[in-house]
Design a protein around this motif. Sequence first.
Motif, PDB file in Angstrom:
ATOM      1  N   GLU A   1      14.129 -63.108  -3.625  1.00  0.00           N
ATOM      2  CA  GLU A   1      14.290 -64.168  -4.596  1.00  0.00           C
ATOM      3  C   GLU A   1      15.756 -64.406  -4.927  1.00  0.00           C
ATOM      4  O   GLU A   1      16.083 -65.284  -5.737  1.00  0.00           O
TER       5      GLU A   1
ATOM      6  N   PRO B   1      12.999 -56.009  -3.278  1.00  0.00           N
ATOM      7  CA  PRO B   1      14.206 -56.039  -2.424  1.00  0.00           C
ATOM      8  C   PRO B   1      14.091 -55.048  -1.259  1.00  0.00           C
ATOM      9  O   PRO B   1      13.256 -54.129  -1.303  1.00  0.00           O
TER      10      PRO B   1
ATOM     11  N   ASP C   1       6.230 -62.286  -6.771  1.00  0.00           N
ATOM     12  CA  ASP C   1       7.544 -61.619  -6.908  1.00  0.00           C
ATOM     13  C   ASP C   1       7.620 -60.574  -5.818  1.00  0.00           C
ATOM     14  O   ASP C   1       6.821 -59.616  -5.816  1.00  0.00           O
TER      15      ASP C   1
ATOM     16  N   THR D   1      16.993 -51.819  -6.175  1.00  0.00           N
ATOM     17  CA  THR D   1      16.115 -52.433  -7.169  1.00  0.00           C
ATOM     18  C   THR D   1      16.712 -53.749  -7.624  1.00  0.00           C
ATOM     19  O   THR D   1      17.938 -53.920  -7.632  1.00  0.00           O
ATOM     20  N   ASP D   2      15.789 -54.710  -7.971  1.00  0.00           N
ATOM     21  CA  ASP D   2      16.243 -55.990  -8.519  1.00  0.00           C
ATOM     22  C   ASP D   2      15.973 -56.065 -10.014  1.00  0.00           C
ATOM     23  O   ASP D   2      16.044 -57.117 -10.633  1.00  0.00           O
TER      24      ASP D   2
ATOM     25  N   ASP E   1      17.715 -62.262  -6.455  1.00  0.00           N
ATOM     26  CA  ASP E   1      18.157 -61.573  -7.672  1.00  0.00           C
ATOM     27  C   ASP E   1      19.236 -60.526  -7.339  1.00  0.00           C
ATOM     28  O   ASP E   1      19.348 -60.034  -6.218  1.00  0.00           O
ATOM     29  N   VAL E   2      19.970 -60.173  -8.366  1.00  0.00           N
ATOM     30  CA  VAL E   2      21.012 -59.125  -8.214  1.00  0.00           C
ATOM     31  C   VAL E   2      20.338 -57.794  -8.048  1.00  0.00           C
ATOM     32  O   VAL E   2      19.383 -57.464  -8.787  1.00  0.00           O
ATOM     33  N   VAL E   3      20.805 -57.045  -7.083  1.00  0.00           N
ATOM     34  CA  VAL E   3      20.223 -55.753  -6.816  1.00  0.00           C
ATOM     35  C   VAL E   3      21.201 -54.651  -7.202  1.00  0.00           C
ATOM     36  O   VAL E   3      22.428 -54.846  -7.286  1.00  0.00           O
ATOM     37  N   ARG E   4      20.683 -53.449  -7.443  1.00  0.00           N
ATOM     38  CA  ARG E   4      21.485 -52.266  -7.729  1.00  0.00           C
ATOM     39  C   ARG E   4      20.982 -51.141  -6.832  1.00  0.00           C
ATOM     40  O   ARG E   4      19.823 -51.093  -6.468  1.00  0.00           O
TER      41      ARG E   4
ATOM     42  N   THR F   1      19.093 -56.699   0.070  1.00  0.00           N
ATOM     43  CA  THR F   1      18.986 -58.015  -0.558  1.00  0.00           C
ATOM     44  C   THR F   1      17.616 -58.153  -1.235  1.00  0.00           C
ATOM     45  O   THR F   1      16.688 -57.381  -0.957  1.00  0.00           O
ATOM     46  N   ASP F   2      17.510 -59.177  -2.069  1.00  0.00           N
ATOM     47  CA  ASP F   2      16.251 -59.482  -2.749  1.00  0.00           C
ATOM     48  C   ASP F   2      15.776 -60.843  -2.257  1.00  0.00           C
ATOM     49  O   ASP F   2      16.575 -61.794  -2.204  1.00  0.00           O
TER      50      ASP F   2
ATOM     51  N   LYS G   1      11.595 -51.741  -7.217  1.00  0.00           N
ATOM     52  CA  LYS G   1      12.505 -50.709  -6.743  1.00  0.00           C
ATOM     53  C   LYS G   1      11.947 -50.122  -5.454  1.00  0.00           C
ATOM     54  O   LYS G   1      10.793 -49.730  -5.400  1.00  0.00           O
TER      55      LYS G   1
END
Length: 888
Positions: free
Chosen positions: A87, A49, A46, A135-136, A89-92, A84-85, A140
């Motif tokens: 994988e 991001p 894993d 972070t995803d 995944d949605v990031v914040r 971006t991540d 983070k």
Amino acid sequence: MTAAGVPLLLLSLHLSLGESTAPSHHGLCLSEYVCVSVFVCPSRSDYAPFFHDNGPHSFSGNMALFSISEDTPVGTQIYILNGTDPEGDVVRYGLAFEKGSKEYFRADPKSGNVSLITALDREIQDEISALVSITDGRNKVVEKVRIFVTDANDEPPEFLNLPFIVDVSEDMDAGSSLYKVHAVDRDMGSGGSVSYFLQVTSFSPFTKFTIDSHSGILRIKPGEKLDYETTRTHFITVVAKDGGGKYNGQYQVMSSSATITINVLDAQDTPPMFVGTPYFGYVYEVSGPGSEIFTVFAKDGDEGNPNPIQYSIVNGSDGIFSMNSSSGCISLQADPMHLRNELFELKASEVSPDNKELDYTTTMVTVRVVDLNNHPPTFYGENGPQNRFELTMYEHPSEGEILRGLKITVNDSDQGANAKFKLRLVGPGRVLRVVPQTVLNEAQVTIIVENSSAIDYEKYQFISFKLLAVEIDTPERFSATADIVINLLDTNDNIPKFSTEYYIARVAENSPGGSNVVSVTATDPDSGLWGEVKYSIYGTGADLFLIHPTSGIIYTQPWATLDAEVKSKYNFYVKAEDSEGKYSLAEVFVTVLDLNDHSPEFSEDFVEKTMVIGAPIKIEALDDDAEEPNNVIEYSIMKADPDNIFEINTDTGEIKLKPFVKSLDIVHNITKHKDCKWSLVVQARDRGNPSFSTTAVVKIDITEATLLKGPVAAFLMQSRENPLKALGAMAGFISVMVVMTVLISTAMYLRNSKSNRIMPSRRIIRRRPRDRCQWNLNFKKPFGWPDSSNRFVVEDPEGKNHNISLNNNSPRGGFPPPSAPKLPPPPMSNLKYGERMGTVPTISGTLSSKGSKKFRRNTENSVSNALVSELKMKLEQKILEANQGYSV
């Protein structure tokens, strides 16, 4: 970790420090960030991001080396965090500041949009540190970034070392440096550069100073000089402005101002000056030596450091005045009457402490001798002082004439204002005037006539005036008085004047000759022979009157007889004349009073009248007296048979039957006279005193109104009192008929003469005279009417007869112009040839004829027919006679 497959937690902290070789907006080349990675290692890999690094000039990424202007408004979106991540995944995203630091930005966790939440100020903080994170959900990443605040032109220049106060000596040369002004601007670039200039205001449009725009050094302008005595303090405004720059998207230049106070210091460069010039001093003519006259004062022109002053008289005193050198007091040394010069020159000197003269100034002083008011005005005649003047002259001199017989001089021995006085005449107003009215020292007095009509001998035999001389501007107000007496001589300046413009007199008629009528009075106010008046009369009505030349009594001529019936009004003029022929007129109106000396008179003593029942008749008497009541007549019936049939109007003389008599039958029942003719005795009496009367017999023929019918009869009845009116109406009617007939005949003749048919031949037949009834009428043939002889009848084939005259006086040969057709012959009566008509009743009386008694009886039964037949017969006869002069 255990072998049971528990996940292995791997914590990796990686700290990397590095420096960027690219310079930032503020010249900084250091870029620092911290990367912290936290991840869990399961059975599969894993990855954390990461942010995109788009460079310092990008508006998305991790905000590393991002620059923002200090004038950015609060709430503006300034950046987008972008990462971006691996994988997918949605990031914040996250944005934080270190503890104790002010928070300027806020990031949206989902979109990464960064907004400004606090206003920026580069001059306070030009660099901001922040922690950005991504972070995803499992991993983070946190990075520390620096954000640079760029400059905007938002700060004005600021002066240092305020306030600006400079002391400068007044003798400093032009161009000398006085002071250096310094101002700073915390902005950068052009907005931080400062230039200087002096502000010019409406209160001080001109200045003696200048300033260098770059260095801020203040200097005196070339050609200018400071003067302590003129201006001791100068206030100037200096303005500092920056080079300009953008602020909130617009270009602006910012400035500030400050006041420089320049105090001018005095220097020894000005001579002394006298205070309160020009100087005037006065000394009374009675002042003695030692009297103080005047004190002058002078001061050093350099007031900042003054030196002592000494005074002296340069020239012009002639030993009469002296001056104290310290106090400047001028004193009298001799009698002021010896003063010949009024102007003196004074000197004020500036001396040093060692009594050395440094500078000086001079001025003039005027000292005059003051006159005391100790002499009043005085009048002089030809022989010296005099207070009474007399003159004899004729009345009514010309206006503007100078009374040269009065020789008057007035004098005041004082000087200046003490010798100024006014002249005034006191007496009858606006008769004389004095010239001059204002005098200084001495003048010749002239008296001038202003109102000639007021100088009248008949009003005053002498006129008195008071001539006053009164000082004007002195507290004593000395004065003098002289009497002027003018004796008047009379002239013939008046005309005789009657007591009234007209006189009204009354005198009875038949007064004997020489009777007094009226007395007139005229007076002449002149004296002697000029005041004697003589009377005379003239005019068209003055023949019967005389006037006494001195008394003015008017009386009738000795032979004159006044008769009011002949002439009752007289008017004439009476003249009053003095010895030189001056006169005036008055009009006299004389009325002759009427006396009752005439009795009433009827035109005839015997009067015949015809009365129609219901209509009155009128009789009239005249009285030749001139006035009422002598000529007012009253009528009355003195005798009547019977006396109860008639009544008379006492004022008009109208006689009428009493109201109960309404027909001839009533009349026949009252009297046995069937012819209805009655006689009355009527009296006419005047109302004079004594009263006179006369009588007349009136014969009345009564006729009933129903016997007269038709318009002709009505017209005759209306014209019974005026037969000429009836004849005039008949003549007018005949004339109109003749004119119309001639016009119609002429038109027919012209029409026939223009036709083309051949007229039948005519033969001339001698006209035979026809037998006619001879009427005994009281009519005569008018003069000039043509004779009926030498006339023929022309008979045409149609059987018509036409009259043709063979008179040689005919205006035309051949056929004369057509004439009006003849009327048919009058109706035949029952008269035989040679008989005359009987009596025919008329309105005004009766017409008598010499007929038979038989005809008289027939006419009584046909009164109306007889009247109508008579008028028709007269009308036909006139038409026949008029037509005999024409033929067709």
